[in-house]
Design a protein around this motif. Sequence first.
Motif, PDB file in Angstrom:
ATOM      1  N   GLU A 119       0.819  -1.210   0.000  1.00  0.00           N
ATOM      2  CA  GLU A 119       0.000   0.000   0.000  1.00  0.00           C
ATOM      3  C   GLU A 119       0.855   1.263   0.000  1.00  0.00           C
ATOM      4  OE1 GLU A 119      -0.485  -2.573   2.007  1.00  0.00           O
ATOM      5  OE2 GLU A 119      -2.429  -3.355   1.333  1.00  0.00           O
ATOM      6  N   GLU A 120       2.111   1.151   0.431  1.00  0.00           N
ATOM      7  CA  GLU A 120       2.999   2.309   0.454  1.00  0.00           C
ATOM      8  C   GLU A 120       3.611   2.576  -0.914  1.00  0.00           C
ATOM      9  OE1 GLU A 120       5.330   2.614   4.370  1.00  0.00           O
ATOM     10  OE2 GLU A 120       4.880   0.477   4.178  1.00  0.00           O
ATOM     11  N   GLY A 121       3.409   1.685  -1.850  1.00  0.00           N
ATOM     12  CA  GLY A 121       3.948   1.851  -3.185  1.00  0.00           C
ATOM     13  C   GLY A 121       2.881   2.261  -4.179  1.00  0.00           C
ATOM     14  N   GLU A 122       3.265   2.247  -5.447  1.00  0.00           N
ATOM     15  CA  GLU A 122       2.363   2.598  -6.550  1.00  0.00           C
ATOM     16  C   GLU A 122       1.779   1.310  -7.128  1.00  0.00           C
ATOM     17  OE1 GLU A 122       1.435   5.364  -8.132  1.00  0.00           O
ATOM     18  OE2 GLU A 122       2.885   6.952  -7.723  1.00  0.00           O
ATOM     19  N   PRO A 123       0.445   1.156  -7.120  1.00  0.00           N
ATOM     20  CA  PRO A 123      -0.154  -0.031  -7.754  1.00  0.00           C
ATOM     21  C   PRO A 123       0.181  -0.078  -9.244  1.00  0.00           C
ATOM     22  CG  PRO A 123      -1.753   1.142  -6.403  1.00  0.00           C
ATOM     23  CD  PRO A 123      -0.552   2.036  -6.510  1.00  0.00           C
ATOM     24  N   ILE A 124       0.250  -1.295  -9.779  1.00  0.00           N
ATOM     25  CA  ILE A 124       0.594  -1.491 -11.187  1.00  0.00           C
ATOM     26  C   ILE A 124      -0.663  -1.843 -11.973  1.00  0.00           C
ATOM     27  CG2 ILE A 124       1.985  -2.851 -12.793  1.00  0.00           C
ATOM     28  CD1 ILE A 124       3.914  -3.365 -10.468  1.00  0.00           C
ATOM     29  N   LEU A 125      -0.875  -1.132 -13.077  1.00  0.00           N
ATOM     30  CA  LEU A 125      -2.063  -1.325 -13.911  1.00  0.00           C
ATOM     31  C   LEU A 125      -1.647  -1.790 -15.304  1.00  0.00           C
ATOM     32  CD1 LEU A 125      -3.854   2.035 -12.975  1.00  0.00           C
ATOM     33  CD2 LEU A 125      -4.104  -0.178 -11.838  1.00  0.00           C
ATOM     34  N   ILE A 126      -2.243  -2.878 -15.776  1.00  0.00           N
ATOM     35  CA  ILE A 126      -1.964  -3.372 -17.126  1.00  0.00           C
ATOM     36  C   ILE A 126      -2.615  -2.435 -18.152  1.00  0.00           C
ATOM     37  CG2 ILE A 126      -2.356  -5.253 -18.767  1.00  0.00           C
ATOM     38  CD1 ILE A 126      -0.328  -5.983 -16.698  1.00  0.00           C
ATOM     39  N   THR A 127      -1.824  -1.966 -19.121  1.00  0.00           N
ATOM     40  CA  THR A 127      -2.358  -1.082 -20.166  1.00  0.00           C
ATOM     41  C   THR A 127      -2.453  -1.789 -21.514  1.00  0.00           C
ATOM     42  OG1 THR A 127      -0.112  -0.249 -20.588  1.00  0.00           O
ATOM     43  CG2 THR A 127      -1.493   0.986 -19.035  1.00  0.00           C
ATOM     44  N   LYS A 128      -1.625  -2.805 -21.723  1.00  0.00           N
ATOM     45  CA  LYS A 128      -1.690  -3.615 -22.935  1.00  0.00           C
ATOM     46  C   LYS A 128      -1.550  -5.067 -22.527  1.00  0.00           C
ATOM     47  CE  LYS A 128       0.365  -4.305 -27.521  1.00  0.00           C
ATOM     48  NZ  LYS A 128       1.406  -3.871 -28.478  1.00  0.00           N
ATOM     49  N   PRO A 129      -2.598  -5.889 -22.761  1.00  0.00           N
ATOM     50  CA  PRO A 129      -2.585  -7.283 -22.298  1.00  0.00           C
ATOM     51  C   PRO A 129      -1.414  -8.081 -22.868  1.00  0.00           C
ATOM     52  CG  PRO A 129      -4.779  -6.629 -23.007  1.00  0.00           C
ATOM     53  CD  PRO A 129      -3.852  -5.539 -23.443  1.00  0.00           C
ATOM     54  N   TYR A 130      -1.141  -9.207 -22.224  1.00  0.00           N
ATOM     55  CA  TYR A 130      -0.050 -10.078 -22.655  1.00  0.00           C
ATOM     56  C   TYR A 130      -0.237 -10.518 -24.112  1.00  0.00           C
ATOM     57  CZ  TYR A 130       1.625 -10.624 -17.851  1.00  0.00           C
ATOM     58  OH  TYR A 130       2.132 -10.411 -16.598  1.00  0.00           O
ATOM     59  N   PHE A 131       0.861 -10.503 -24.848  1.00  0.00           N
ATOM     60  CA  PHE A 131       0.882 -11.035 -26.206  1.00  0.00           C
ATOM     61  C   PHE A 131       2.146 -11.884 -26.352  1.00  0.00           C
ATOM     62  CE2 PHE A 131       3.184  -7.069 -26.268  1.00  0.00           C
ATOM     63  CZ  PHE A 131       4.273  -7.306 -27.082  1.00  0.00           C
ATOM     64  N   ILE A 132       2.127 -12.811 -27.281  1.00  0.00           N
ATOM     65  CA  ILE A 132       3.267 -13.707 -27.475  1.00  0.00           C
ATOM     66  C   ILE A 132       4.366 -12.985 -28.248  1.00  0.00           C
ATOM     67  CG2 ILE A 132       4.081 -15.832 -28.557  1.00  0.00           C
ATOM     68  CD1 ILE A 132       1.382 -17.075 -27.971  1.00  0.00           C
ATOM     69  N   VAL A 133       5.553 -12.907 -27.637  1.00  0.00           N
ATOM     70  CA  VAL A 133       6.716 -12.305 -28.280  1.00  0.00           C
ATOM     71  C   VAL A 133       7.420 -13.333 -29.153  1.00  0.00           C
ATOM     72  CG1 VAL A 133       8.948 -11.186 -27.880  1.00  0.00           C
ATOM     73  CG2 VAL A 133       7.004 -10.685 -26.372  1.00  0.00           C
ATOM     74  N   SER A 134       7.613 -14.528 -28.598  1.00  0.00           N
ATOM     75  CA  SER A 134       8.237 -15.614 -29.352  1.00  0.00           C
ATOM     76  C   SER A 134       7.773 -16.945 -28.777  1.00  0.00           C
ATOM     77  CB  SER A 134       9.764 -15.516 -29.311  1.00  0.00           C
ATOM     78  OG  SER A 134      10.242 -15.591 -27.977  1.00  0.00           O
ATOM     79  N   GLU A 135       7.791 -17.962 -29.629  1.00  0.00           N
ATOM     80  CA  GLU A 135       7.328 -19.287 -29.206  1.00  0.00           C
ATOM     81  C   GLU A 135       8.096 -20.337 -29.995  1.00  0.00           C
ATOM     82  OE1 GLU A 135       3.030 -21.384 -28.254  1.00  0.00           O
ATOM     83  OE2 GLU A 135       3.176 -19.962 -29.916  1.00  0.00           O
ATOM     84  N   ASN A 136       8.644 -21.325 -29.285  1.00  0.00           N
ATOM     85  CA  ASN A 136       9.354 -22.428 -29.933  1.00  0.00           C
ATOM     86  C   ASN A 136       9.229 -23.671 -29.067  1.00  0.00           C
ATOM     87  OD1 ASN A 136      11.497 -22.302 -27.924  1.00  0.00           O
ATOM     88  ND2 ASN A 136      12.241 -20.485 -29.029  1.00  0.00           N
ATOM     89  N   GLN A 137       9.974 -24.718 -29.408  1.00  0.00           N
ATOM     90  CA  GLN A 137       9.846 -25.985 -28.676  1.00  0.00           C
ATOM     91  C   GLN A 137      10.425 -25.907 -27.263  1.00  0.00           C
ATOM     92  OE1 GLN A 137      12.034 -28.913 -30.893  1.00  0.00           O
ATOM     93  NE2 GLN A 137      14.032 -27.951 -30.529  1.00  0.00           N
ATOM     94  N   ASN A 138      11.212 -24.867 -26.992  1.00  0.00           N
ATOM     95  CA  ASN A 138      11.843 -24.742 -25.677  1.00  0.00           C
ATOM     96  C   ASN A 138      11.056 -23.869 -24.705  1.00  0.00           C
ATOM     97  OD1 ASN A 138      14.104 -26.334 -26.391  1.00  0.00           O
ATOM     98  ND2 ASN A 138      15.056 -24.557 -27.389  1.00  0.00           N
TER      99      ASN A 138
END
Length: 239
Positions: free
Chosen positions: A85-104
Amino acid sequence: TCSNNCSGNGYCRSDGICSCFGSYIGPSCDHKPVPTVITINETKPGVVVSVNSSSEIGFNLSILSVIEIPADTPSNKAEGNWTEEEGEPILITKPYFIVSENQNYTHWQAQAKVASGYADLFIDLWQFYQDVSLNFSSQVLEMKKESTKISVTIKRWPFKSINNRLGIIFRASPLHQTDECAYKGSKQQNTTRWVVVPYGNYSLYTQLFDKAIVDGKERTVNFEWLGDGKVLASVQHFW
């Protein structure tokens, strides 16, 4: 000296941290991961890690707030007394999107801001399907199969003083806390760079990396245990 001599399943590094062989994990290399499924929180910076065999068994990894810590903090403000409560709450402005995806692994990213709107944040999330070695600053991060990695990037923070520290409060906790017997009464095991949260027959092992890249330079991260699975990770002003 490493905990329990790494249980014979790893070797003790010069900094007193176990580096585990094979699929072993934990501060003493005495556990192996189980198959997991992650669920991304679209409105808050965090993720739910569930045991694959049961959606009822899971854990929250949550980033709660960003806090600027004054250099003249009074002495009675001891370690463990900070709250989100003593800090600044974090608000999502752009939802998660996939940056990269592979077998690992799969790498997602979300954009966020603090409630005051002063700073920009980027929340990066990885889920690993195989053992992967990642280079980060001067460290090699050994990410195990079935593990999850979260990192936070903060840009344009308007420091009030060049002597202050900037911190992030995060929490590791069971998904369901109504069953006190299963949760074992909030008895997290805080060890060097680890937060261990038990729930029933399972435990969430959260490893903390003590390096950050600040304006292109490596800095050491300071950790303070806040109790109830919460940790404050902070670095000195970076101007």
